[in-house]
Design an enzyme around this catalytic site. Structure first.
Site, PDB file in Angstrom:
ATOM      1  N   CYS A  56     -43.478  19.887  85.607  1.00 48.04           N
ATOM      2  CA  CYS A  56     -44.466  18.858  85.961  1.00 48.04           C
ATOM      3  C   CYS A  56     -44.552  18.655  87.471  1.00 48.04           C
ATOM      4  O   CYS A  56     -43.603  18.178  88.090  1.00 48.04           O
ATOM      5  CB  CYS A  56     -44.074  17.552  85.262  1.00 48.04           C
ATOM      6  N   CYS A 102     -44.152  15.021  88.625  1.00 45.24           N
ATOM      7  CA  CYS A 102     -42.747  14.601  88.499  1.00 45.24           C
ATOM      8  C   CYS A 102     -41.976  14.984  89.759  1.00 45.24           C
ATOM      9  O   CYS A 102     -41.191  14.186  90.283  1.00 45.24           O
ATOM     10  CB  CYS A 102     -42.085  15.256  87.285  1.00 45.24           C
TER      11      CYS A 102
END
Length: 174
Positions: A84, A87
């Site tokens: 991600c 993230c």
């Protein structure tokens, strides 16, 4: 102890010999290096000057209870995934919030791909998903990346009043 290589914050991710993850943190007040375990009573303080240290730990399905739910401080949980992009972008902002709130907040990072039980338990549908836990109970939830100032404001608004900032104007701990 065989220590892992330090992360970019100068912290290593070794163990204390008992299996408990340990990070090495440099005190911003005096510059001394301190070992901070993932789980312990109270909150970490510098062994030299006693200043509060940021508490950043990793947890998974097997140790989340010990690391996050039994923490004596409110816990900011970062449910993230290695694949991600947002993230990875929010990680420095979360670490900054943990450093700014040293002694009043613990940051616990959970890789949802390695911890599917926690991902299901917290009904993660998008990452990053952030939770604030107080005594193991979720009291706030947020999905998506944000800059440090927005995350700091959200955390401060989410914290129980007993753990909130001492000076609301500055949003800095006392």
């Amino acid at each position: 102890m065989s220590a892992s290589p330090p992360d970019r914050g100068g912290r290593d991710r070794g163990t204390d010999g008992a299996g408990t993850a340990v990070r090495t943190v440099v005190c911003v007040t005096c510059g001394r290096t301190n070992r901070v375990p993932a789980a312990a009573e109270g909150s970490p303080r510098c062994g030299n000057c006693r200043a509060p240290l940021p508490w950043i730990a990793e947890a998974g399905d097997a140790d989340f209870g010990e690391v996050a739910e039994r923490a004596s401080l409110p816990v900011l949980v970062d449910l993230w995934a290695a694949w991600c992009g947002p993230c990875r972008q929010v990680t420095p902002a979360l670490e900054q919030v943990a450093e700014d709130r040293a002694g009043r907040l613990k940051l616990v990072k959970v890789d949802i791909d390695k911890s599917p039980v926690l991902a299901r338990r917290f009904e993660v549908q998008a990452v990053p998903t952030l939770l604030v836990l107080d005594h193991g109970r979720p009291i706030a939830r947020r999905t998506g990346a944000a800059p440090a100032n927005a995350l700091r404001r959200w955390v401060d608004e989410s914290l129980p009043t007993s753990h909130g900032p001492a000076d609301p104007a500055s949003r800095r701990p006392s």
